[in-house]
Design a protein around this motif. Structure first.
Motif, PDB file in Angstrom:
ATOM      1  N   LEU A  65     -22.337  23.124  -5.208  1.00  0.00           N
ATOM      2  CA  LEU A  65     -22.640  24.400  -4.606  1.00  0.00           C
ATOM      3  C   LEU A  65     -23.898  24.458  -3.466  1.00  0.00           C
ATOM      4  CD1 LEU A  65     -21.871  26.772  -7.545  1.00  0.00           C
ATOM      5  CD2 LEU A  65     -20.341  26.274  -5.591  1.00  0.00           C
ATOM      6  N   ALA A  66     -24.936  23.901  -4.305  1.00  0.00           N
ATOM      7  CA  ALA A  66     -26.311  23.986  -3.397  1.00  0.00           C
ATOM      8  C   ALA A  66     -26.216  23.260  -2.009  1.00  0.00           C
ATOM      9  CB  ALA A  66     -27.480  23.779  -4.290  1.00  0.00           C
ATOM     10  N   PRO A  68     -23.969  22.478   0.428  1.00  0.00           N
ATOM     11  CA  PRO A  68     -23.280  23.102   1.683  1.00  0.00           C
ATOM     12  C   PRO A  68     -24.195  24.633   2.077  1.00  0.00           C
ATOM     13  CG  PRO A  68     -22.084  23.433  -0.357  1.00  0.00           C
ATOM     14  CD  PRO A  68     -23.013  22.415  -0.781  1.00  0.00           C
ATOM     15  N   ILE A  69     -24.709  25.066   1.154  1.00  0.00           N
ATOM     16  CA  ILE A  69     -25.253  26.314   1.271  1.00  0.00           C
ATOM     17  C   ILE A  69     -26.949  25.979   1.950  1.00  0.00           C
ATOM     18  CG2 ILE A  69     -26.606  28.411   0.394  1.00  0.00           C
ATOM     19  CD1 ILE A  69     -24.390  28.251  -2.007  1.00  0.00           C
ATOM     20  N   ALA A  70     -27.552  24.952   1.567  1.00  0.00           N
ATOM     21  CA  ALA A  70     -28.662  24.606   2.046  1.00  0.00           C
ATOM     22  C   ALA A  70     -28.234  23.899   3.568  1.00  0.00           C
ATOM     23  CB  ALA A  70     -29.133  23.348   1.042  1.00  0.00           C
ATOM     24  N   GLY A  71     -27.098  23.379   3.704  1.00  0.00           N
ATOM     25  CA  GLY A  71     -26.877  22.707   4.997  1.00  0.00           C
ATOM     26  C   GLY A  71     -26.790  24.006   5.978  1.00  0.00           C
ATOM     27  N   ILE A  72     -26.170  24.973   5.685  1.00  0.00           N
ATOM     28  CA  ILE A  72     -25.964  26.194   6.634  1.00  0.00           C
ATOM     29  C   ILE A  72     -27.354  26.961   6.910  1.00  0.00           C
ATOM     30  CG2 ILE A  72     -25.186  28.411   6.893  1.00  0.00           C
ATOM     31  CD1 ILE A  72     -22.738  27.651   4.834  1.00  0.00           C
ATOM     32  N   ILE A  73     -28.317  26.979   5.792  1.00  0.00           N
ATOM     33  CA  ILE A  73     -29.617  27.345   6.245  1.00  0.00           C
ATOM     34  C   ILE A  73     -30.547  26.595   6.944  1.00  0.00           C
ATOM     35  CG2 ILE A  73     -31.689  28.241   5.242  1.00  0.00           C
ATOM     36  CD1 ILE A  73     -30.065  29.230   2.756  1.00  0.00           C
ATOM     37  N   LEU A  74     -30.217  25.102   6.768  1.00  0.00           N
ATOM     38  CA  LEU A  74     -30.969  24.357   7.414  1.00  0.00           C
ATOM     39  C   LEU A  74     -30.804  24.263   9.076  1.00  0.00           C
ATOM     40  CD1 LEU A  74     -32.823  21.615   7.411  1.00  0.00           C
ATOM     41  CD2 LEU A  74     -30.793  20.182   7.151  1.00  0.00           C
ATOM     42  N   ASP A  75     -29.347  24.289   9.176  1.00  0.00           N
ATOM     43  CA  ASP A  75     -28.743  24.147  10.569  1.00  0.00           C
ATOM     44  C   ASP A  75     -29.271  25.761  11.393  1.00  0.00           C
ATOM     45  OD1 ASP A  75     -27.508  22.293  10.602  1.00  0.00           O
ATOM     46  OD2 ASP A  75     -25.590  22.987  10.067  1.00  0.00           O
ATOM     47  N   LYS A  76     -29.763  26.738  10.680  1.00  0.00           N
ATOM     48  CA  LYS A  76     -30.084  28.012  11.405  1.00  0.00           C
ATOM     49  C   LYS A  76     -31.467  27.976  11.412  1.00  0.00           C
ATOM     50  CE  LYS A  76     -25.953  30.696  10.265  1.00  0.00           C
ATOM     51  NZ  LYS A  76     -25.448  31.078  11.612  1.00  0.00           N
ATOM     52  N   PHE A  83     -36.771  25.194   0.811  1.00  0.00           N
ATOM     53  CA  PHE A  83     -37.742  24.638  -0.153  1.00  0.00           C
ATOM     54  C   PHE A  83     -38.305  25.508  -0.811  1.00  0.00           C
ATOM     55  CE2 PHE A  83     -38.331  20.505   2.993  1.00  0.00           C
ATOM     56  CZ  PHE A  83     -37.292  20.105   2.349  1.00  0.00           C
ATOM     57  N   ILE A  84     -38.790  26.904  -0.358  1.00  0.00           N
ATOM     58  CA  ILE A  84     -38.982  27.961  -0.897  1.00  0.00           C
ATOM     59  C   ILE A  84     -37.827  28.273  -2.014  1.00  0.00           C
ATOM     60  CG2 ILE A  84     -39.721  30.350  -0.704  1.00  0.00           C
ATOM     61  CD1 ILE A  84     -40.809  29.760   2.117  1.00  0.00           C
ATOM     62  N   LEU A  85     -36.863  28.447  -1.639  1.00  0.00           N
ATOM     63  CA  LEU A  85     -35.479  28.819  -2.612  1.00  0.00           C
ATOM     64  C   LEU A  85     -35.516  27.732  -3.825  1.00  0.00           C
ATOM     65  CD1 LEU A  85     -32.712  29.959  -0.015  1.00  0.00           C
ATOM     66  CD2 LEU A  85     -34.109  31.344  -1.625  1.00  0.00           C
ATOM     67  N   ALA A  86     -35.828  26.616  -3.207  1.00  0.00           N
ATOM     68  CA  ALA A  86     -35.547  25.567  -4.387  1.00  0.00           C
ATOM     69  C   ALA A  86     -36.724  25.592  -5.492  1.00  0.00           C
ATOM     70  CB  ALA A  86     -35.783  23.968  -3.608  1.00  0.00           C
ATOM     71  N   ALA A  87     -37.791  26.093  -4.874  1.00  0.00           N
ATOM     72  CA  ALA A  87     -39.169  26.243  -5.894  1.00  0.00           C
ATOM     73  C   ALA A  87     -38.919  27.398  -6.619  1.00  0.00           C
ATOM     74  CB  ALA A  87     -40.338  26.646  -5.219  1.00  0.00           C
ATOM     75  N   LEU A  88     -38.006  28.593  -6.354  1.00  0.00           N
ATOM     76  CA  LEU A  88     -37.787  29.443  -7.160  1.00  0.00           C
ATOM     77  C   LEU A  88     -36.886  29.142  -8.203  1.00  0.00           C
ATOM     78  CD1 LEU A  88     -37.644  32.383  -4.619  1.00  0.00           C
ATOM     79  CD2 LEU A  88     -39.560  32.057  -6.144  1.00  0.00           C
ATOM     80  N   PHE A  89     -35.583  28.527  -7.604  1.00  0.00           N
ATOM     81  CA  PHE A  89     -34.537  28.273  -8.564  1.00  0.00           C
ATOM     82  C   PHE A  89     -35.118  27.286  -9.794  1.00  0.00           C
ATOM     83  CE2 PHE A  89     -31.803  28.871  -4.840  1.00  0.00           C
ATOM     84  CZ  PHE A  89     -31.388  30.506  -5.411  1.00  0.00           C
ATOM     85  N   LEU A  90     -35.876  26.123  -9.435  1.00  0.00           N
ATOM     86  CA  LEU A  90     -36.395  25.277 -10.336  1.00  0.00           C
ATOM     87  C   LEU A  90     -37.406  25.841 -11.345  1.00  0.00           C
ATOM     88  CD1 LEU A  90     -37.187  22.305  -7.666  1.00  0.00           C
ATOM     89  CD2 LEU A  90     -35.546  22.278  -9.661  1.00  0.00           C
ATOM     90  N   ALA A  91     -38.235  26.535 -10.892  1.00  0.00           N
ATOM     91  CA  ALA A  91     -38.991  27.367 -11.798  1.00  0.00           C
ATOM     92  C   ALA A  91     -38.386  28.274 -12.630  1.00  0.00           C
ATOM     93  CB  ALA A  91     -40.388  28.079 -10.856  1.00  0.00           C
ATOM     94  N   GLY A  92     -37.558  29.088 -12.172  1.00  0.00           N
ATOM     95  CA  GLY A  92     -36.756  30.156 -12.792  1.00  0.00           C
ATOM     96  C   GLY A  92     -35.856  29.617 -13.867  1.00  0.00           C
ATOM     97  N   GLY A  93     -35.366  28.206 -13.549  1.00  0.00           N
ATOM     98  CA  GLY A  93     -34.515  27.618 -14.789  1.00  0.00           C
ATOM     99  C   GLY A  93     -35.381  26.755 -15.628  1.00  0.00           C
ATOM    100  N   HIS A  94     -36.470  26.261 -15.336  1.00  0.00           N
ATOM    101  CA  HIS A  94     -37.213  25.825 -16.296  1.00  0.00           C
ATOM    102  C   HIS A  94     -37.719  26.885 -17.469  1.00  0.00           C
ATOM    103  CE1 HIS A  94     -37.002  21.505 -15.414  1.00  0.00           C
ATOM    104  NE2 HIS A  94     -37.467  21.827 -13.964  1.00  0.00           N
ATOM    105  N   GLY A 123     -31.447  24.350  -7.597  1.00  0.00           N
ATOM    106  CA  GLY A 123     -32.942  23.790  -6.973  1.00  0.00           C
ATOM    107  C   GLY A 123     -32.843  22.664  -6.434  1.00  0.00           C
ATOM    108  N   THR A 124     -32.409  21.778  -7.353  1.00  0.00           N
ATOM    109  CA  THR A 124     -32.376  20.118  -7.282  1.00  0.00           C
ATOM    110  C   THR A 124     -31.266  19.981  -5.880  1.00  0.00           C
ATOM    111  OG1 THR A 124     -32.813  19.751  -9.529  1.00  0.00           O
ATOM    112  CG2 THR A 124     -32.077  17.903  -7.940  1.00  0.00           C
ATOM    113  N   GLY A 125     -30.375  20.716  -5.868  1.00  0.00           N
ATOM    114  CA  GLY A 125     -29.288  20.516  -4.884  1.00  0.00           C
ATOM    115  C   GLY A 125     -29.914  20.976  -3.510  1.00  0.00           C
ATOM    116  N   PHE A 126     -30.845  22.156  -3.453  1.00  0.00           N
ATOM    117  CA  PHE A 126     -31.210  22.734  -2.200  1.00  0.00           C
ATOM    118  C   PHE A 126     -32.094  21.627  -1.666  1.00  0.00           C
ATOM    119  CE2 PHE A 126     -29.339  26.832  -2.408  1.00  0.00           C
ATOM    120  CZ  PHE A 126     -29.659  27.560  -1.296  1.00  0.00           C
ATOM    121  N   PHE A 127     -33.140  21.046  -2.573  1.00  0.00           N
ATOM    122  CA  PHE A 127     -34.061  19.927  -2.099  1.00  0.00           C
ATOM    123  C   PHE A 127     -33.284  18.697  -1.636  1.00  0.00           C
ATOM    124  CE2 PHE A 127     -35.943  16.035  -3.882  1.00  0.00           C
ATOM    125  CZ  PHE A 127     -37.127  15.825  -2.720  1.00  0.00           C
ATOM    126  N   ALA A 128     -32.264  18.200  -2.403  1.00  0.00           N
ATOM    127  CA  ALA A 128     -31.503  16.906  -2.141  1.00  0.00           C
ATOM    128  C   ALA A 128     -30.900  17.306  -0.983  1.00  0.00           C
ATOM    129  CB  ALA A 128     -30.674  16.371  -3.150  1.00  0.00           C
TER     130      ALA A 128
END
Length: 261
Positions: A65-66, A68-76, A83-94, A123-128
């Motif tokens: 899931l992460a 392809p969503i990250a790819g769309i945001i990266l292109d735009k 990376f901000i979203l990845a920080a939020l997801f990673l911190a929230g999950g832990h 979050g890891t998927g957004f980063f990777a």
């Protein structure tokens, strides 16, 4: 605009080196099998079947899931928002998983485990999904070297963390401090290493080593920089997509469950 600020061509090796460093810090889902017996003991479960399901949610988030969503945001918008979203997801999950260990009823706690695992994977998927594509844009002339360095961080992190986490559990018991530690360092790495300094090059940018190439070479199909919208209209994207999904499930099935055999 802050989205376009970051390290320039002269220091482009910062990108794979920092990706390696942050990959070491944030990629912890391969440790999940280390936690299964401790969670099973904490909640007095007869089997680990319902615990293992957390790996499925983590893998769906990180590998399916992460990216392809990250790819769309990266292109735009470039890599900073991802990376901000990845920080939020990673911190929230832990944090969710650390809260889980304050509970005693698995019928409630398992939802903390599943949602937390999914958020960490997401979050890891957004980063990777972001750092690999960005490194590729900065290194069309040395893609293999730069990409190999960037992605090696994930495996290196597992090698480093495994004995350290095991030693901590032996000394202090299995508790939420482990996951709070991961929450803090993951968010800090994303917000203070990746977000301020990462950006993508201009669409027609080429490194100095490639600027002398002929027009014919520049027009070769292998050098085309596809957007996500262009890629999904190409059947090769779907062939590779099926291969990646199968590989992802195979990898997660093996690595997340092998210690239980």
């Amino acid at each position: 605009m802050w989205l376009k600020k970051g390290v320039t061509e002269e220091k482009r090796w910062f990108y794979p080196i920092s990706a390696f460093t942050v990959g070491v810090i944030v990629t912890v889902t391969a440790l999940w099998t280390l936690f299964y017996p401790h969670i099973q003991m904490h909640f007095g479960l007869d089997t680990a079947a319902t615990i293992v399901l957390g790996a499925t949610f983590s893998g769906i988030g990180s590998m399916i899931l992460a990216p392809p969503i990250a790819g769309i945001i990266l292109d735009k918008y470039g890599p900073k928002i991802n990376f901000i979203l990845a920080a939020l997801f990673l911190a929230g999950g832990h944090v969710l998983i650390s809260r889980m260990l304050k509970l005693t009823d698995w019928s409630v706690a398992m939802y903390y485990w599943y949602i937390g695992s999914f958020l960490i994977g997401f979050g890891t998927g957004f980063f990777a999904g972001t750092h690999t594509a960005t490194v590729g844009k900065w290194f069309p002339d040395k893609t293999g070297t730069a990409m190999g360095l960037a992605v090696a961080g994930a495996g290196t992190g597992t090698i480093i963390y495994s004995p350290l986490v095991a030693a901590y559990i032996r000394a202090n018991g299995f508790n939420g401090t482990i996951f709070l530690f991961f929450a803090v360092i993951s968010a800090a790495a994303m917000l203070f290493i990746m977000t301020p300094f990462w950006r993508t090059p201009e669409h027609d940018w080429l490194p100095k080593t490639m600027q002398g190439q002929t027009t014919v070479a520049k027009a070769a199909p292998v050098s085309k920089d596809f957007t996500f919208e262009e890629a999904i209209r190409d059947k090769r994207f779907w062939v590779m997509g099926v291969c990646f999904v199968c590989a992802a499930f195979s990898l997660m099935f093996f690595t997340q469950n092998v210690t239980l055999i």
